[in-house]
Design an enzyme around this catalytic site. Sequence first.
Site, PDB file in Angstrom:
ATOM      1  N   GLY A 174       0.830  -1.209   0.000  1.00 33.10           N
ATOM      2  CA  GLY A 174       0.000   0.000   0.000  1.00 33.10           C
ATOM      3  C   GLY A 174       0.858   1.249   0.000  1.00 33.10           C
ATOM      4  N   TYR A 175       1.432   1.576  -1.158  1.00 31.14           N
ATOM      5  CA  TYR A 175       2.253   2.781  -1.287  1.00 31.14           C
ATOM      6  C   TYR A 175       1.504   3.867  -2.077  1.00 31.14           C
ATOM      7  CZ  TYR A 175       6.858   1.045   0.380  1.00 31.14           C
ATOM      8  OH  TYR A 175       7.915   0.609   1.130  1.00 31.14           O
ATOM      9  N   GLU A 184      12.486  -3.862  -4.078  1.00 39.27           N
ATOM     10  CA  GLU A 184      11.479  -4.036  -5.127  1.00 39.27           C
ATOM     11  C   GLU A 184      12.115  -3.807  -6.498  1.00 39.27           C
ATOM     12  OE1 GLU A 184       8.153  -1.326  -4.950  1.00 39.27           O
ATOM     13  OE2 GLU A 184       7.102  -2.375  -6.562  1.00 39.27           O
TER      14      GLU A 184
HETATM   15  C1  LIG Z   1       1.817  -3.181 -13.045  1.00 38.53           C
HETATM   16  C2  LIG Z   1       1.850  -2.204 -11.897  1.00 38.53           C
HETATM   17  C3  LIG Z   1       1.794  -2.664 -10.612  1.00 38.53           C
HETATM   18  C4  LIG Z   1       1.800  -1.748  -9.520  1.00 38.53           C
HETATM   19  N1  LIG Z   1       1.687  -2.246  -8.255  1.00 38.53           N
HETATM   20  C5  LIG Z   1       1.673  -1.389  -7.209  1.00 38.53           C
HETATM   21  C6  LIG Z   1       1.485  -1.883  -5.877  1.00 38.53           C
HETATM   22  O1  LIG Z   1       1.338  -3.094  -5.652  1.00 38.53           O
HETATM   23  N2  LIG Z   1       1.445  -0.996  -4.863  1.00 38.53           N
HETATM   24  C7  LIG Z   1       1.606   0.337  -5.066  1.00 38.53           C
HETATM   25  O2  LIG Z   1       1.592   1.084  -4.088  1.00 38.53           O
HETATM   26  N3  LIG Z   1       1.767   0.857  -6.308  1.00 38.53           N
HETATM   27  C8  LIG Z   1       1.797   0.014  -7.396  1.00 38.53           C
HETATM   28  N4  LIG Z   1       1.940   0.513  -8.677  1.00 38.53           N
HETATM   29  C9  LIG Z   1       1.978   1.964  -8.866  1.00 38.53           C
HETATM   30  C10 LIG Z   1       3.319   2.494  -9.315  1.00 38.53           C
HETATM   31  O3  LIG Z   1       4.255   2.471  -8.262  1.00 38.53           O
HETATM   32  C11 LIG Z   1       3.073   3.938  -9.816  1.00 38.53           C
HETATM   33  O4  LIG Z   1       2.238   3.841 -10.942  1.00 38.53           O
HETATM   34  C12 LIG Z   1       4.361   4.639 -10.194  1.00 38.53           C
HETATM   35  O5  LIG Z   1       5.124   4.921  -9.055  1.00 38.53           O
HETATM   36  C13 LIG Z   1       4.085   5.970 -10.953  1.00 38.53           C
HETATM   37  O6  LIG Z   1       3.185   6.771 -10.268  1.00 38.53           O
HETATM   38  P1  LIG Z   1       1.896   7.396 -11.021  1.00 38.53           P
HETATM   39  O7  LIG Z   1       1.194   6.276 -11.700  1.00 38.53           O
HETATM   40  O8  LIG Z   1       1.141   8.178 -10.008  1.00 38.53           O
HETATM   41  O9  LIG Z   1       2.475   8.328 -12.156  1.00 38.53           O
HETATM   42  P2  LIG Z   1       2.985   9.827 -11.974  1.00 38.53           P
HETATM   43  O10 LIG Z   1       3.892   9.905 -10.806  1.00 38.53           O
HETATM   44  O11 LIG Z   1       1.805  10.733 -12.010  1.00 38.53           O
HETATM   45  O12 LIG Z   1       3.822  10.015 -13.295  1.00 38.53           O
HETATM   46  C14 LIG Z   1       3.231  10.343 -14.552  1.00 38.53           C
HETATM   47  C15 LIG Z   1       4.350  10.542 -15.551  1.00 38.53           C
HETATM   48  O13 LIG Z   1       5.181  11.635 -15.160  1.00 38.53           O
HETATM   49  C16 LIG Z   1       6.532  11.231 -15.090  1.00 38.53           C
HETATM   50  N5  LIG Z   1       7.208  11.894 -13.974  1.00 38.53           N
HETATM   51  C17 LIG Z   1       6.734  12.072 -12.733  1.00 38.53           C
HETATM   52  N6  LIG Z   1       7.655  12.713 -11.957  1.00 38.53           N
HETATM   53  C18 LIG Z   1       8.730  12.917 -12.742  1.00 38.53           C
HETATM   54  C19 LIG Z   1       9.998  13.539 -12.527  1.00 38.53           C
HETATM   55  N7  LIG Z   1      10.340  14.053 -11.343  1.00 38.53           N
HETATM   56  N8  LIG Z   1      10.861  13.589 -13.581  1.00 38.53           N
HETATM   57  C20 LIG Z   1      10.537  13.047 -14.785  1.00 38.53           C
HETATM   58  N9  LIG Z   1       9.337  12.474 -15.040  1.00 38.53           N
HETATM   59  C21 LIG Z   1       8.449  12.405 -14.049  1.00 38.53           C
HETATM   60  C22 LIG Z   1       6.487   9.738 -14.846  1.00 38.53           C
HETATM   61  O14 LIG Z   1       7.678   9.105 -15.293  1.00 38.53           O
HETATM   62  C23 LIG Z   1       5.278   9.323 -15.673  1.00 38.53           C
HETATM   63  O15 LIG Z   1       5.634   9.137 -17.019  1.00 38.53           O
HETATM   64  C24 LIG Z   1       1.918  -0.360  -9.760  1.00 38.53           C
HETATM   65  C25 LIG Z   1       1.994   0.097 -11.089  1.00 38.53           C
HETATM   66  C26 LIG Z   1       1.942  -0.801 -12.151  1.00 38.53           C
HETATM   67  C27 LIG Z   1       2.018  -0.267 -13.561  1.00 38.53           C
END
Ligand SMILES: Cc1cc2nc3c(=O)[nH]c(=O)nc-3n(C[C@H](O)[C@H](O)[C@H](O)COP(=O)(O)OP(=O)(O)OC[C@H]3O[C@@H](n4cnc5c(N)ncnc54)[C@H](O)[C@@H]3O)c2cc1C
Length: 398
Positions: free
Chosen positions: A136-137, A253
Amino acid sequence: MEATTTDLDTFRQQTRTWLEANCPPEMRRPVLSEDDICWGGRHFQFQSEAQRTWMRRMAERGWTVPAWPRAYGGGGLSKDEVKVLKAEMRALGCRSPLDSFGIWMLGPALLKFGSEAQKVEHLTKIARGEIRWCQGYSEPGAGSDLASLQTRAEVHDEHFVVNGQKIWTSYADKSDWIFCLVRTDFGAKKHTGISFILFDMASQGVSTRPILLISGKSPFCETFFDDVKVPRANLVGELNAGWTIAKYLLTHEREMIGGMLDSRAVKTLGAFAADAVGVDDKGRMLDCGLRSRIAKFEIDDLAFRSLLERTGDRARVGQGDPAFSSALKYYGAELNKRRNELLVSAAGSDGLEWESTRSREGALARSWLRSKGNSIEGGTSEVQLNIVAKRILGLPGN
Ligand SMILES: Cc1cc2nc3c(=O)[nH]c(=O)nc-3n(C[C@H](O)[C@H](O)[C@H](O)COP(=O)(O)OP(=O)(O)OC[C@H]3O[C@@H](n4cnc5c(N)ncnc54)[C@H](O)[C@@H]3O)c2cc1C
């Protein structure tokens, strides 16, 4: 104490003999899709008796988590012995007996930050595949900028009361417990008001809603907490000091994602493609364009495996760099996406078959779509590149 070569030779021989006698033939076939993976947990439906037996036999020896101490259900093996075990399993084509977020992520964090009671309680159940964990992150407003998370845990006498929402929680609807980041100091700077807590997904006030993906599956959920009571004893480490644990867990991870993305496929890409497109009288793949792309991939893959090995060796002698997990995660994700592209290319139009359940082709299209998430999960590729730029290459940043 390090094992001598003779000790290791004996260990190798004994391991091989034991694996030959105890790994059921069905568990020596390649994993074709996520459905073949043994995740364990209270509600896990084993695909076959062989899968259940294999997990149980390996767990009895502590070999589902061979490097963990015996006191917590592990095998107590040295790093060299773990390498030997893995090599022997690979040589026989043995599947991993148990895969879980508990093994890959929570376990290492608890070994470092957990209390003795937490280790005994949770690690042994992870090792035996009894409890399945989810992570739950992420939240709707906190992904890459994870420290902005808003899920609140108010501190009462003997428990926390948790309210908020997580998103993209992989397998939340199938998991028994969650390791969760919550805000416990609402006035502090964002990194310093976070705590790391554990709780049962069956607690009153927890609900999940699966998210349907393009691959046709719902591997993850929205997860809601509505006045969930969590005992104080389920706090890991100090109150408001969860960010350090969260970051430590993320390095595991990322290494896990980078290092194991394609390790489930036992048959090599080259062998699969040769079967699919045919070979000439010298045994060379008929499609020379595809052959050269695959050769380039196999070389890069081999180099990456050597890098993984070298990184592991450096970590063992205390020269590891946590930021390097970002480099491994980035490149491992790219390789797995390339691998899936090549598999689909080799299979031709059969690779896009969607409904087939009898052949690996059905799984290929879905696995290709699933691989697109590799450069997002565990932190996006852009974020990993930022870390590499700043912490490894020392480039200036904001
Ligand atoms: C298959 C899958 C499994 C997952 N499982 C889990 C899970 O079990 N538990 C959990 O907690 N989460 C999980 N996640 C979530 C995952 O950790 C997040 O999707 C990821 O950290 C990106 O966050 P966001 O989706 O909010 O995108 P955002 O942070 O909104 O990013 C959107 C875009 O902006 C870019 N971006 C953002 N900040 C920057 C920066 N500083 N510099 C350059 N580019 C940037 C990103 O690269 C991306 O392209 C999962 C995701 C997937 C796809």
